[in-house]
Design a protein around this motif. Structure first.
Motif, PDB file in Angstrom:
ATOM      1  N   GLY A  32      -2.208   6.700   1.500  1.00  0.00           N
ATOM      2  CA  GLY A  32      -2.111   6.962   0.061  1.00  0.00           C
ATOM      3  C   GLY A  32      -2.306   8.425  -0.271  1.00  0.00           C
ATOM      4  N   ARG A  33      -3.170   9.097   0.492  1.00  0.00           N
ATOM      5  CA  ARG A  33      -3.466  10.514   0.218  1.00  0.00           C
ATOM      6  C   ARG A  33      -2.444  11.452   0.858  1.00  0.00           C
ATOM      7  NH1 ARG A  33      -3.872  14.785  -1.307  1.00  0.00           N
ATOM      8  NH2 ARG A  33      -5.675  16.101  -1.761  1.00  0.00           N
ATOM      9  N   LEU A  34      -2.002  11.131   2.082  1.00  0.00           N
ATOM     10  CA  LEU A  34      -1.126  12.039   2.829  1.00  0.00           C
ATOM     11  C   LEU A  34       0.357  11.794   2.570  1.00  0.00           C
ATOM     12  CD1 LEU A  34      -2.990  11.986   6.277  1.00  0.00           C
ATOM     13  CD2 LEU A  34      -3.136  13.735   4.486  1.00  0.00           C
ATOM     14  N   TYR A  35       0.695  10.567   2.171  1.00  0.00           N
ATOM     15  CA  TYR A  35       2.103  10.221   1.992  1.00  0.00           C
ATOM     16  C   TYR A  35       2.321   9.679   0.580  1.00  0.00           C
ATOM     17  CZ  TYR A  35       1.543  10.600   7.043  1.00  0.00           C
ATOM     18  OH  TYR A  35       1.226  11.051   8.291  1.00  0.00           O
ATOM     19  N   SER A  36       3.460   9.074   0.336  1.00  0.00           N
ATOM     20  CA  SER A  36       3.779   8.601  -1.013  1.00  0.00           C
ATOM     21  C   SER A  36       3.296   7.172  -1.231  1.00  0.00           C
ATOM     22  CB  SER A  36       5.295   8.659  -1.241  1.00  0.00           C
ATOM     23  OG  SER A  36       5.956   7.716  -0.411  1.00  0.00           O
ATOM     24  N   SER A  37       3.223   6.750  -2.504  1.00  0.00           N
ATOM     25  CA  SER A  37       2.831   5.383  -2.830  1.00  0.00           C
ATOM     26  C   SER A  37       3.874   4.386  -2.327  1.00  0.00           C
ATOM     27  CB  SER A  37       2.638   5.227  -4.345  1.00  0.00           C
ATOM     28  OG  SER A  37       3.829   5.564  -5.046  1.00  0.00           O
ATOM     29  N   SER A  38       5.141   4.814  -2.229  1.00  0.00           N
ATOM     30  CA  SER A  38       6.195   3.927  -1.705  1.00  0.00           C
ATOM     31  C   SER A  38       5.956   3.627  -0.221  1.00  0.00           C
ATOM     32  CB  SER A  38       7.572   4.566  -1.879  1.00  0.00           C
ATOM     33  OG  SER A  38       7.904   4.702  -3.228  1.00  0.00           O
ATOM     34  N   GLN A  39       5.636   4.666   0.562  1.00  0.00           N
ATOM     35  CA  GLN A  39       5.360   4.455   1.981  1.00  0.00           C
ATOM     36  C   GLN A  39       4.120   3.581   2.172  1.00  0.00           C
ATOM     37  OE1 GLN A  39       5.582   8.812   2.826  1.00  0.00           O
ATOM     38  NE2 GLN A  39       6.712   8.185   4.667  1.00  0.00           N
ATOM     39  N   LEU A  40       3.126   3.775   1.310  1.00  0.00           N
ATOM     40  CA  LEU A  40       1.943   2.921   1.364  1.00  0.00           C
ATOM     41  C   LEU A  40       2.306   1.483   1.011  1.00  0.00           C
ATOM     42  CD1 LEU A  40      -1.058   2.481   1.726  1.00  0.00           C
ATOM     43  CD2 LEU A  40      -1.426   3.274  -0.623  1.00  0.00           C
ATOM     44  N   GLY A  41       3.255   1.331   0.084  1.00  0.00           N
ATOM     45  CA  GLY A  41       3.718  -0.010  -0.276  1.00  0.00           C
ATOM     46  C   GLY A  41       4.378  -0.717   0.893  1.00  0.00           C
ATOM     47  N   TYR A  42       5.217   0.002   1.661  1.00  0.00           N
ATOM     48  CA  TYR A  42       5.840  -0.584   2.853  1.00  0.00           C
ATOM     49  C   TYR A  42       4.774  -1.013   3.864  1.00  0.00           C
ATOM     50  CZ  TYR A  42      10.308   1.377   1.231  1.00  0.00           C
ATOM     51  OH  TYR A  42      11.436   1.672   0.509  1.00  0.00           O
ATOM     52  N   TYR A  43       3.807  -0.135   4.080  1.00  0.00           N
ATOM     53  CA  TYR A  43       2.732  -0.440   5.018  1.00  0.00           C
ATOM     54  C   TYR A  43       1.907  -1.635   4.536  1.00  0.00           C
ATOM     55  CZ  TYR A  43      -1.686   0.047   7.535  1.00  0.00           C
ATOM     56  OH  TYR A  43      -2.809  -0.204   8.291  1.00  0.00           O
ATOM     57  N   THR A  44       1.587  -1.656   3.245  1.00  0.00           N
ATOM     58  CA  THR A  44       0.763  -2.719   2.675  1.00  0.00           C
ATOM     59  C   THR A  44       1.401  -4.089   2.846  1.00  0.00           C
ATOM     60  OG1 THR A  44      -0.161  -1.205   1.029  1.00  0.00           O
ATOM     61  CG2 THR A  44      -0.325  -3.556   0.564  1.00  0.00           C
ATOM     62  N   ASN A  45       2.692  -4.193   2.551  1.00  0.00           N
ATOM     63  CA  ASN A  45       3.341  -5.496   2.675  1.00  0.00           C
ATOM     64  C   ASN A  45       3.511  -5.909   4.133  1.00  0.00           C
ATOM     65  OD1 ASN A  45       3.478  -6.179   0.029  1.00  0.00           O
ATOM     66  ND2 ASN A  45       5.700  -6.377  -0.068  1.00  0.00           N
ATOM     67  N   ALA A  46       3.641  -4.931   5.035  1.00  0.00           N
ATOM     68  CA  ALA A  46       3.677  -5.254   6.465  1.00  0.00           C
ATOM     69  C   ALA A  46       2.332  -5.830   6.904  1.00  0.00           C
ATOM     70  CB  ALA A  46       4.011  -4.006   7.278  1.00  0.00           C
ATOM     71  N   VAL A  47       1.232  -5.240   6.400  1.00  0.00           N
ATOM     72  CA  VAL A  47      -0.111  -5.746   6.706  1.00  0.00           C
ATOM     73  C   VAL A  47      -0.290  -7.154   6.147  1.00  0.00           C
ATOM     74  CG1 VAL A  47      -2.574  -5.447   6.233  1.00  0.00           C
ATOM     75  CG2 VAL A  47      -1.184  -3.476   6.840  1.00  0.00           C
ATOM     76  N   LYS A  48       0.147  -7.368   4.913  1.00  0.00           N
ATOM     77  CA  LYS A  48      -0.022  -8.682   4.285  1.00  0.00           C
ATOM     78  C   LYS A  48       0.771  -9.758   5.009  1.00  0.00           C
ATOM     79  CE  LYS A  48      -1.277  -7.171  -0.359  1.00  0.00           C
ATOM     80  NZ  LYS A  48      -0.956  -7.202  -1.803  1.00  0.00           N
ATOM     81  N   LEU A  49       1.970  -9.415   5.456  1.00  0.00           N
ATOM     82  CA  LEU A  49       2.774 -10.377   6.207  1.00  0.00           C
ATOM     83  C   LEU A  49       2.099 -10.701   7.535  1.00  0.00           C
ATOM     84  CD1 LEU A  49       5.312 -12.050   6.543  1.00  0.00           C
ATOM     85  CD2 LEU A  49       6.492 -10.008   7.383  1.00  0.00           C
ATOM     86  N   ARG A  50       1.577  -9.688   8.212  1.00  0.00           N
ATOM     87  CA  ARG A  50       0.848  -9.907   9.460  1.00  0.00           C
ATOM     88  C   ARG A  50      -0.384 -10.791   9.241  1.00  0.00           C
ATOM     89  NH1 ARG A  50      -2.657  -6.146  12.088  1.00  0.00           N
ATOM     90  NH2 ARG A  50      -3.589  -5.974  10.020  1.00  0.00           N
ATOM     91  N   ASP A  51      -1.065 -10.535   8.117  1.00  0.00           N
ATOM     92  CA  ASP A  51      -2.311 -11.244   7.848  1.00  0.00           C
ATOM     93  C   ASP A  51      -2.118 -12.702   7.456  1.00  0.00           C
ATOM     94  OD1 ASP A  51      -3.683  -8.997   8.477  1.00  0.00           O
ATOM     95  OD2 ASP A  51      -4.207  -8.434   6.419  1.00  0.00           O
ATOM     96  N   VAL A  52      -0.895 -13.083   7.069  1.00  0.00           N
ATOM     97  CA  VAL A  52      -0.634 -14.496   6.777  1.00  0.00           C
ATOM     98  C   VAL A  52      -1.039 -15.353   7.971  1.00  0.00           C
ATOM     99  CG1 VAL A  52       1.179 -16.225   6.393  1.00  0.00           C
ATOM    100  CG2 VAL A  52       1.192 -14.095   5.095  1.00  0.00           C
ATOM    101  N   ALA A  53      -0.728 -14.865   9.179  1.00  0.00           N
ATOM    102  CA  ALA A  53      -1.100 -15.593  10.393  1.00  0.00           C
ATOM    103  C   ALA A  53      -2.466 -15.165  10.899  1.00  0.00           C
ATOM    104  CB  ALA A  53      -0.047 -15.364  11.476  1.00  0.00           C
ATOM    105  N   SER A  54      -2.676 -13.864  11.035  1.00  0.00           N
ATOM    106  CA  SER A  54      -3.894 -13.381  11.691  1.00  0.00           C
ATOM    107  C   SER A  54      -5.157 -13.730  10.910  1.00  0.00           C
ATOM    108  CB  SER A  54      -3.819 -11.870  11.907  1.00  0.00           C
ATOM    109  OG  SER A  54      -3.831 -11.177  10.683  1.00  0.00           O
ATOM    110  N   GLN A  55      -5.142 -13.544   9.595  1.00  0.00           N
ATOM    111  CA  GLN A  55      -6.331 -13.823   8.807  1.00  0.00           C
ATOM    112  C   GLN A  55      -6.619 -15.313   8.709  1.00  0.00           C
ATOM    113  OE1 GLN A  55      -8.592 -11.690   7.601  1.00  0.00           O
ATOM    114  NE2 GLN A  55      -7.449 -10.089   8.656  1.00  0.00           N
ATOM    115  N   SER A  56      -5.570 -16.132   8.620  1.00  0.00           N
ATOM    116  CA  SER A  56      -5.767 -17.581   8.531  1.00  0.00           C
ATOM    117  C   SER A  56      -6.498 -18.099   9.758  1.00  0.00           C
ATOM    118  CB  SER A  56      -4.408 -18.292   8.408  1.00  0.00           C
ATOM    119  OG  SER A  56      -3.753 -17.934   7.223  1.00  0.00           O
ATOM    120  N   ILE A  57      -6.039 -17.696  10.930  1.00  0.00           N
ATOM    121  CA  ILE A  57      -6.626 -18.195  12.169  1.00  0.00           C
ATOM    122  C   ILE A  57      -7.970 -17.537  12.451  1.00  0.00           C
ATOM    123  CG2 ILE A  57      -6.302 -18.390  14.665  1.00  0.00           C
ATOM    124  CD1 ILE A  57      -3.296 -18.545  14.140  1.00  0.00           C
TER     125      ILE A  57
END
Length: 492
Positions: A231-256
């Motif tokens: 968020g500090r070094l790059y744009s909010s759009s790039q952070l948005g891409y990263y955030t949704n990638a994390v959330k998609l990963r966490d659908v499986a990883s966090q549940s288990i």
């Protein structure tokens, strides 16, 4: 104990999977309605809320769950402390919101943060209610509560997004979900605090929880540090891409991960004095978790190319590589959690803190090297991957200090499933490169190929966890079918 563990694990996974599933569906629709920068703005505030939540809890939750007999005075004391800390932290965030917006170069953050931080006060009212349900291994009630809250808040967020509320749709979703959960926890659990604050209870619980607080703060800060850096070094759009990638990963990883951690901690705490039984239970949990989790995470990385455009749309293709690397970084998360659980079960919060400090020092060095080399977001994720694998060795080393399960023995137990999972992921990925057809057809074929290969390879390799999972699933299916027929008979 086995029956209680299986029942708790079933309802815990049902809770997290159903809740994550609902959130996932809502996330898909919101990703198509909103812009990446909207998700990026919310992600910038994630670390502040997460750190504040750790301070509010102060390690008391783990302390209460670990104790075999907690009194009404214990619960009431922690309840009032949670509310007091939540109020103080909300005030601090409120008056600091403008400075935080300046730091991220996003002036829009200030008014959003003032409203979003209300979740701290709301959540403080439900902490003890959750602790009581966890101690009773009552995840069935939590499943109902989270399901209702997830659906209701999701529908509200979608309505707001359609009406053009933008980033405020995500704010409303977060606050409404927390509020509904807290209200339902009070309605279902019916615990009422007494007008008492016991200093002795506070000192006893703080003595155990203080070390967990420090390690929890370190862990929370570092789990969310990428949101701050991106968020500090790059744009909010790039952070948005990263955030949704994390959330998609966490659908499986966090549940288990969360379901296993929530169930095994109170169950293993109940047998903490029986060294032999504790080791057997710990070893079985480790091996069974690996058997389930490794193929899921590597399989998700293998099918990312057709998966992300299919569910999020073409505007999110930048997230594909982020998602693949994040799956590799997250494949060891349950093993970290289980090993650290043992340290808490044995009351070694000092070792828990020490191992967290060592791991975070290593991650700090890796992050500095990544930024120095100018390798961007990809370099930051690679630093997380290296840190995750080194952390596994550290976690297993320290857990072996309190339980007779040496690092060499743990690695030997993990090796067969790890090798088969890597082979499955490679074959699944390669099949996606040669299969003709659209994304949906490719995705379906990859999933079938991956599952068939993993089942056959596990059977040929005589992986004992294959039979363990079968023995766990069949009784649960029979129970569900029995209840279904019983309800049908009553209706007739």
């Amino acid at each position: 104990m086995k029956k209680k563990t299986l029942s708790g694990l079933f309802w815990s996974m049902a809770d997290l999977i159903s809740n994550q599933g609902i959130q996932f569906i809502i996330q898909i629709v919101l990703a198509r309605l909103l812009l990446p920068e909207h998700f990026g703005l919310i992600a910038m505030m994630t670390v502040l809320i997460a750190i504040s939540t750790s301070i509010i809890d102060c390690g008391f939750t783990q302390g209460l769950v670990r104790e075999k007999d907690s009194s009404q005075e214990d619960y009431s004391t922690v309840f009032y402390f949670n509310f007091f800390m939540a109020s103080i932290l909300y005030f601090i965030i409120f008056i600091s919101s403008n400075a935080i917006g300046v730091f991220f170069r996003e002036p829009e953050l200030a008014p959003i943060l003032k409203i979003l931080a209300l979740v701290l006060i709301i959540d403080s009212f439900g902490i003890i209610q959750r602790v009581i349900l966890i101690k009773n291994v009552d995840f069935k009630t939590q499943t109902k509560i989270n399901l209702i809250a997830g659906v209701a808040s999701g529908i509200l967020a979608l309505i707001c997004a359609v009406r053009g509320y933008g980033v405020w749709s995500l704010v409303i979703k977060t606050i409404s979900m927390q509020l509904i959960q807290t209200v339902l926890l009070w309605l279902f659990n019916k615990w009422i605090p007494s007008f008492v604050f016991n200093i002795k209870s506070f000192k006893r619980l703080f003595g155990f929880g203080s070390k967990l607080l420090v390690s929890g703060l370190i862990d929370t800060a570092y789990n969310n540090i990428y949101f701050i850096l991106i968020g500090r070094l790059y744009s909010s759009s790039q952070l948005g891409y990263y955030t949704n990638a994390v959330k998609l990963r966490d659908v499986a990883s966090q549940s288990i991960t969360a379901s296993i951690q929530r169930v095994t901690y109170p169950v293993l705490s109940g047998i903490q004095d029986d060294e032999e039984k504790l080791k057997i239970g710990f070893r079985k949990v480790m091996k069974t978790t690996l058997f389930i989790f490794f193929p899921i995470m590597l399989g998700l990385a293998a099918i990312a190319n057709p998966l992300i455009p299919l569910i999020y749309g073409d505007k999110w293709v930048t997230s594909i590589l982020y998602f693949q690397l994040l799956c590799i970084a997250g494949m060891l998360y349950p093993l970290h959690a289980i090993n650290l659980n043992i340290l808490q079960v044995k009351g070694r919060s000092d070792l828990f803190l020490l191992v967290e400090i060592i791991k975070k020092t290593l991650l700090t060095l890796l992050i500095i090297m990544s930024i120095w080399n100018g390798s961007g977001i990809i370099g930051l994720i690679w630093s997380a991957i290296v840190n995750s694998f080194v952390s596994l060795l550290l976690n297993t080393y320290f857990s072996s200090k309190v339980i007779s399960y040496p690092v060499k023995e743990q690695m030997k137990d993990l090796a067969p499933g790890f090798i088969i999972s890597i082979a499955m992921g490679g074959i699944t990925f390669l099949s996606g490169m040669v299969l003709p057809g659209n994304d949906l057809v490719t995705l379906a074929c990859q999933i079938i190929i991956g599952i068939v290969f993993y089942v056959i390879a596990s059977k040929l390799a005589k992986i004992e966890e294959f039979d363990t999972i079968y023995e766990m699933i069949v009784p649960l299916i029979k129970r569900i079918r029995h209840k279904k027929y019983s309800i049908a008979d009553k209706a007739n």
